[in-house]
Design a protein around this motif. Structure first.
Motif, short mmCIF file in Angstrom:
data_model
loop_
_atom_site.label_atom_id
_atom_site.label_comp_id
_atom_site.label_asym_id
_atom_site.label_seq_id
_atom_site.Cartn_x
_atom_site.Cartn_y
_atom_site.Cartn_z
N LEU A 50 0.81 -1.28 -0.29
CA LEU A 50 0.28 0.27 -0.01
C LEU A 50 0.81 0.98 0.03
CD1 LEU A 50 -2.72 0.82 -0.07
CD2 LEU A 50 -2.66 1.74 2.43
N LEU A 51 1.85 1.27 0.64
CA LEU A 51 2.69 2.15 0.60
C LEU A 51 3.64 2.44 0.09
CD1 LEU A 51 4.67 4.86 2.12
CD2 LEU A 51 5.99 3.17 3.36
N LEU A 52 3.83 1.05 -1.12
CA LEU A 52 4.69 1.40 -2.70
C LEU A 52 3.41 2.26 -4.12
CD1 LEU A 52 6.85 -1.50 -2.61
CD2 LEU A 52 7.18 0.31 -1.80
N VAL A 53 2.30 1.74 -3.54
CA VAL A 53 1.65 2.50 -4.30
C VAL A 53 1.14 3.83 -4.42
CG1 VAL A 53 -1.05 1.63 -4.98
CG2 VAL A 53 0.24 -0.25 -4.83
N GLN A 54 1.64 4.22 -3.34
CA GLN A 54 0.31 5.71 -2.84
C GLN A 54 1.53 6.17 -3.33
OE1 GLN A 54 -2.40 6.03 -2.74
NE2 GLN A 54 -2.45 3.88 -2.34
N SER A 55 3.06 6.55 -3.03
CA SER A 55 3.98 6.88 -3.16
C SER A 55 4.05 7.07 -4.77
CB SER A 55 5.39 5.77 -2.66
OG SER A 55 5.72 5.81 -1.08
N ALA A 56 3.83 5.36 -5.24
CA ALA A 56 3.88 5.84 -6.85
C ALA A 56 3.16 6.44 -7.45
CB ALA A 56 3.51 3.76 -7.83
N PHE A 57 1.41 6.57 -7.21
CA PHE A 57 0.43 7.64 -6.89
C PHE A 57 0.78 9.26 -7.30
CE2 PHE A 57 -2.97 4.09 -6.70
CZ PHE A 57 -2.53 3.24 -7.81
N GLU A 58 1.72 9.20 -6.18
CA GLU A 58 2.66 10.98 -5.62
C GLU A 58 2.91 11.03 -6.68
OE1 GLU A 58 4.24 13.03 -1.55
OE2 GLU A 58 4.51 10.92 -2.35
N ALA A 59 4.58 9.90 -7.32
CA ALA A 59 5.45 10.45 -7.93
C ALA A 59 4.68 11.03 -9.47
CB ALA A 59 6.86 9.41 -7.53
N GLY A 60 4.12 10.58 -10.20
CA GLY A 60 3.44 10.32 -10.81
C GLY A 60 2.15 9.69 -11.18
N PRO A 61 2.37 10.56 -13.19
CA PRO A 61 0.11 10.23 -13.59
C PRO A 61 0.06 8.60 -13.08
CG PRO A 61 2.23 10.52 -15.27
CD PRO A 61 3.53 10.79 -13.74
N LEU A 62 -1.11 8.43 -13.34
CA LEU A 62 -1.53 7.03 -12.88
C LEU A 62 -1.66 6.25 -14.05
CD1 LEU A 62 -4.09 5.18 -11.09
CD2 LEU A 62 -5.93 5.82 -13.19
N ARG A 63 -1.04 6.98 -15.18
CA ARG A 63 -0.78 5.99 -16.35
C ARG A 63 1.17 5.85 -16.46
NH1 ARG A 63 -0.65 10.04 -21.55
NH2 ARG A 63 -2.62 10.21 -21.08
N MET A 64 1.55 5.70 -15.63
CA MET A 64 2.90 5.29 -15.59
C MET A 64 2.78 3.52 -14.75
SD MET A 64 5.49 8.26 -16.01
CE MET A 64 6.44 7.70 -15.42
N SER A 65 1.88 4.53 -13.39
CA SER A 65 2.40 3.66 -12.26
C SER A 65 1.32 2.47 -12.79
CB SER A 65 2.24 3.91 -11.35
OG SER A 65 0.82 4.98 -10.58
N LEU A 66 -0.21 2.79 -12.85
CA LEU A 66 -1.10 1.30 -12.65
C LEU A 66 -0.65 -0.15 -13.57
CD1 LEU A 66 -3.39 0.02 -11.06
CD2 LEU A 66 -5.05 1.84 -13.14
N PRO A 67 -0.32 0.42 -14.70
CA PRO A 67 0.00 -0.74 -15.55
C PRO A 67 0.80 -1.17 -15.87
CG PRO A 67 -0.42 1.69 -17.55
CD PRO A 67 -0.24 2.22 -15.65
N ALA A 68 2.29 -0.85 -15.02
CA ALA A 68 3.47 -1.60 -13.86
C ALA A 68 3.11 -2.29 -13.21
CB ALA A 68 4.35 -1.36 -13.51
N LEU A 69 1.75 -1.81 -12.28
CA LEU A 69 1.16 -2.70 -11.01
C LEU A 69 0.74 -3.89 -11.60
CD1 LEU A 69 0.49 -3.06 -8.21
CD2 LEU A 69 -1.15 -1.04 -8.72
N THR A 70 -0.38 -3.45 -12.34
CA THR A 70 -1.68 -4.70 -12.81
C THR A 70 -0.81 -5.83 -13.97
OG1 THR A 70 -2.68 -2.87 -13.37
CG2 THR A 70 -3.84 -5.07 -14.44
N ALA A 71 0.69 -5.41 -14.54
CA ALA A 71 1.11 -6.39 -15.09
C ALA A 71 1.12 -7.16 -14.55
CB ALA A 71 2.24 -5.82 -16.14
N ALA A 72 2.61 -6.56 -13.02
CA ALA A 72 3.28 -7.52 -12.35
C ALA A 72 2.63 -8.27 -11.36
CB ALA A 72 4.39 -6.65 -11.58
N GLN A 73 1.53 -7.87 -11.20
CA GLN A 73 0.37 -8.59 -10.09
C GLN A 73 0.28 -9.77 -10.55
OE1 GLN A 73 -2.42 -7.30 -7.79
NE2 GLN A 73 -3.68 -8.62 -7.54
N PRO A 74 -0.09 -10.14 -11.95
CA PRO A 74 -0.80 -11.19 -12.13
C PRO A 74 0.48 -12.67 -12.63
CG PRO A 74 -1.16 -10.08 -14.15
CD PRO A 74 -0.91 -9.08 -12.97
N LEU A 75 2.10 -12.14 -13.38
CA LEU A 75 2.50 -12.41 -13.09
C LEU A 75 3.70 -13.23 -12.22
CD1 LEU A 75 4.67 -10.48 -15.66
CD2 LEU A 75 3.15 -12.87 -16.58
N ALA A 76 3.66 -12.27 -11.01
CA ALA A 76 4.14 -13.06 -9.66
C ALA A 76 3.36 -13.82 -9.44
CB ALA A 76 4.52 -12.20 -8.72
N GLY A 77 1.25 -13.59 -9.07
CA GLY A 77 0.99 -14.62 -8.57
C GLY A 77 1.34 -16.20 -9.16
#
Length: 305
Positions: free
Chosen positions: A212-239
């Motif tokens: 949660l802290l990493l996500v909010q820091s990512a949201f704080e540091a840049g636009p949604l179009r930079m952080s959310l695709p990376a988050l969404t792509a990494a989660q299923p691969l790790a899972g």
């Protein structure tokens, strides 16, 4: 595929996607001095829209946990990746941008990739591995990659910081989903006493707060179009890696099936990137549209708090 698992997974994706948009809208206005600090979460707790986003995310996590209790991680994770579709739908409503060829192309890639992976792989559940070395090797690899990515984005002005933190958070959330599945198995086998005497539920909480802290820091540091695709792509691969690595999930391994699974995963990632770059996603120029006076006021409120 169970209809119940499908409904729970898509419902979770919907809640997560809407929640991420509301969270980022609040986090983008937070003082940069809070970057990667627990103070960021404390400050955001005062923002009603952020609390609404967190509420939606919690609902998504609960629905996701229920889906993981009924289906395999390798089945649920690709479906959770569709949260970006719902995030873009809300962003599109707020910005008034049409889907266009880019939007429809991204949707087709994402939906086609999920379908190809599930049909080709036909994920099935199996026995959780009893080999602790293998389990800790997978967990250590995923967590280690997240640590390296986070260390590479220690400052909000670091080039690509939102992408790096989004990837790190996605890896942790994928690991959290796998450990949530383990918690459910321990609860079924021995009840609450067995669950609470193990390390798994506490690891889920620690990983969740860290993510949660990493996500909010990512949201704080840049636009949604930079952080959310990376988050969404990494989660299923790790899972999926955790599911196959130590949860006993099985997928078809003949040459044709593996080729289609690889193509499906590639299409999922490509669709996520295309949707993330869609004009409907907020760009966040100039600290996401906030003025210098706004930033000074936020910093003064933070210092007085």
């Amino acid at each position: 595929m169970s209809v119940l698992v499908l409904l729970l997974s898509v419902g979770a994706a919907c809640c997560l996607g809407f929640g991420f948009v509301l969270q980022q809208d609040a986090a983008r206005r937070a003082p940069l001095s809070d970057f990667l600090s627990p103070r960021l979460l404390l400050d955001l707790m005062r923002v009603p829209s952020w609390l609404a986003g967190i509420g939606l995310m919690v609902c998504g996590m609960v629905l996701g946990a229920l889906a993981l209790g009924q289906g395999e991680v390798s089945l649920v994770e690709p479906l959770l990746a569709t949260n970006l579709v719902f995030a873009m739908a809300l962003s599109r409503h707020r910005t008034g941008q049409p889907l266009g060829r880019q939007g429809w192309g991204g949707l087709c890639l994402l939906a086609g990739g999920v379908t190809a992976f599930l049909l080709a792989g036909q994920p099935e559940g199996g026995e959780t591995t009893a080999n602790p070395l293998r389990q800790w090797l997978v967990i250590g690899t995923v967590a280690g990659l997240a640590v390296v990515l986070t260390a590479s984005a220690r400052h909000p002005r670091t080039p690509g910081a939102p992408v790096l933190l989004g990837l790190a958070a996605g890896l942790l959330y994928g690991l959290q989903d796998a450990l949530t599945r383990l918690c459910g198995e321990r609860l079924d086998e021995g009840g609450w006493a067995t669950l609470m005497t193990g390390w798994h539920p506490y690891a889920v909480v620690v990983i969740g707060v860290t993510g949660l802290l990493l996500v909010q820091s990512a949201f704080e540091a840049g636009p949604l179009r930079m952080s959310l695709p990376a988050l969404t792509a990494a989660q299923p691969l790790a899972g999926i890696a955790c599911g196959i690595g130590f949860l006993g999930d099985r997928v078809r391994t003949d040459t044709g099936a593996l080729a289609w699974q690889a193509a499906g995963l590639a299409a999922i990632v490509a669709g996520i990137v295309v949707l993330g770059l869609h004009p409907a996603m907020p760009e966040g120029k100039g600290r996401h549209g906030s003025t210098a006076a706004d930033r000074v006021m936020l910093d003064e409120q933070h210092d007085s708090g």
